[in-house]
Design a protein around this motif. Structure first.
Motif: not given
Length: 510
Positions: A350-355, A388, A457, A386, A347-348, A460
């Motif tokens: 994916t969030t970073f890759t999306r960002l 940001r 990711a 997380s 999950d971490w 989005d």
């Protein structure tokens, strides 16, 4: 020991004997780390003397133009673990990357082998002196020592995650590495050289403390003063070296990028007059465009730049990325993320890759392709770790598209030369080669992990032609070994890696 390893050991016995046992213990692992990077390049780069690649059940065979065959394990082009401890050239086993390169006897191999020997020796020294703590300090406020500009940067002991010259520092003795290498956590005494103002090119706001009547004071790295300028410099400020070694953080102040005319990894790290000339216009453009990313990305400003019309005597002052950290937040270079343990969660990641992909694609669509590798790209982390926001630093090697800027109603700045191109292939190579094949790959640690994060990711991400190109084709990556073996060919050279979105297990060697 190789000659480079033995020479460093002899020097270390004099200047830091307590570190010698640790250095010796790290040598085998350092050779394997360099060999791993070299083998990846041999399998995936378009080297002209490799005439065929055959994947079998137990590994990969590379056919050489002279009739010999190299045998080694399967290679995930995005992996940063699973060290390669040995390969075979016909029936001869090689565990030393320098000796293997000499045995290949291809054009320019001898010089490259010397660099690889230095890389392995320096890497062993870096690992021996490194801070091996690997934890994210949840609940520890930045004021307690985890939020300093240099703290996490100095934990990156291994250098470039995919370059065989990951720690090559030719011209640096053991004493030099201990005095200036960030992984050894030194404090460096920066000096200045006074140059008549009429003989300087200055851009931006050069501070009063670096001026004197009729003169400009140019910050100088002590290694540069001693080995290149061959003159003394006047004492100025104490500073902490960052990952790039020649860029240092002034406590409580900006970062200083100094000219260092030594070949670190691939390039001689001096500063061209062109970079100084373009710095102010480029900073203004990039900062303005970053404001269009809805707060996802900040760009550190180049505050001032100066050159004495010599690449050996120049410097830039750059805003610290820490100014973009809010209360309880920390700013870390992406290259330091593996040391935190944070990327271990799907999950971490994916969030970073999306960002990262969202910010990079938005800026690319606007007209600027970032060189977003793990040293230039930083992430703002909340207290719980997380991701940001992102911060980007060092605009010296981005690419700018006047046509894309105009399409979005952005005034085209007065930029010329290598920075400027409307070629979509060049723009995409710049971003995807550094971000996907560089920062994201090294953070994910493997092709399957990278592919999973990118697929998650994908829904989005901004729907642009650049995203379509990323999804449909192979991923460009700099052919770093080919470049070192082609010293007469200027500029970047490239290879194509299998796309992690469609990468299948067992299909990583083609």
């Amino acid at each position: 020991m190789s000659p480079a390893e033995a020479e460093l050991a002899e020097e270390l016995a004099v200047v830091r004997p307590a570190l010698l046992p640790g250095y010796r213990a790290e040598l085998a692992g350092a050779r394997a780390a360099v060999l791993t990077r070299l083998w990846r390049a041999l399998v995936h780069e378009p080297l002209p003397w490799i005439t065929g690649r055959v994947r079998g059940a137990y590994g990969v065979a590379l056919r050489l133009a002279d009739g010999r065959t190299l045998h080694g394990p399967h290679v995930d082009p995005y992996a940063t673990g699973a060290p390669v401890t040995a390969v075979r050239l016909d029936r001869e086993r090689h565990d030393d990357p320098a000796r293997l390169t000499n045995a290949l006897a291809v054009p320019h191999a001898a010089g490259f082998a010397v660099e690889l020997g230095h890389s392995a020796a320096s890497l062993a020294l870096s690992r021996a002196g490194a801070d091996h703590r690997r934890e994210w300090p949840v609940g520890v406020p930045p004021a307690e020592g985890w939020g300093k500009d240099w703290e996490w940067e100095q934990r990156v002991a291994d250098g470039h995650p995919f370059h065989p010259n990951c720690r090559s520092r030719p011209g640096f003795s053991a004493a030099d590495q201990l005095a200036y290498g960030p992984e050894h956590r030194p404090v460096v005494e920066l000096g200045t050289v006074a140059v008549p103002a009429a003989e300087c090119l200055v851009r931006g706001d050069w501070p009063a403390e670096l001026r004197a009547p009729g003169r400009v004071l140019v910050p100088v790295h002590p290694w540069q003063a001693a080995h290149v300028l061959k003159r003394s410099a006047d004492p100025w400020r104490r500073a902490h070296p960052l990952m790039s070694l020649r860029t240092l953080a002034l406590p409580g102040g900006p970062h200083v990028k100094t000219a260092l005319s030594a070949r670190l990894t691939s390039s001689v790290r001096d500063i061209s007059a062109y970079s100084v000339e373009m710095s102010a216009a480029l900073t203004s453009l990039a900062v303005d465009l970053a404001k269009r990313t809805d707060g996802l990305l900040h760009v550190t400003r180049t505050l001032g730049a100066v050159t004495a019309h010599s690449p050996d005597l120049a410097a830039l002052l750059r805003e610290s990325p820490q100014v973009y950290a809010g209360p309880g937040e920390r700013v870390l270079p992406v290259a330091a993320l593996p040391a935190t343990g944070l990327p271990g969660s799907g999950d971490w990641l994916t969030t970073f890759t999306r960002l990262a992909l969202t910010a990079g694609l938005r800026l690319l669509d606007l007209g600027v392709a970032l060189e977003a590798h793990g040293q230039n790209l930083l992430v703002v982390l909340a207290a719980d770790g997380s991701p940001r926001r992102l911060v980007y630093r060092d605009l010296a090697d981005v690419r700018v598209s006047p046509a894309r800027l105009a399409r979005h109603g952005v005034a085209v700045p007065a930029l010329t030369g290598r920075l400027v191109t409307d070629d979509p292939g060049v723009l995409r190579r710049k971003l995807f080669g550094s971000l996907v094949a560089g920062a994201l790959a090294a953070t994910a640690g493997s092709g399957p992990a990278l592919g999973a994060a990118m697929r998650a990711a994908l829904p989005d991400l901004p729907r642009t032609p650049d995203l379509a190109a990323l999804c449909e084709g192979p991923v460009p990556a700099k052919a770093l070994t080919l470049m070192r073996l082609s010293p007469d060919t200027p500029g970047d050279q490239w290879t194509a890696l299998p796309n992690p979105l469609v990468l299948e297990p067992g299909a990583v060697d083609q």
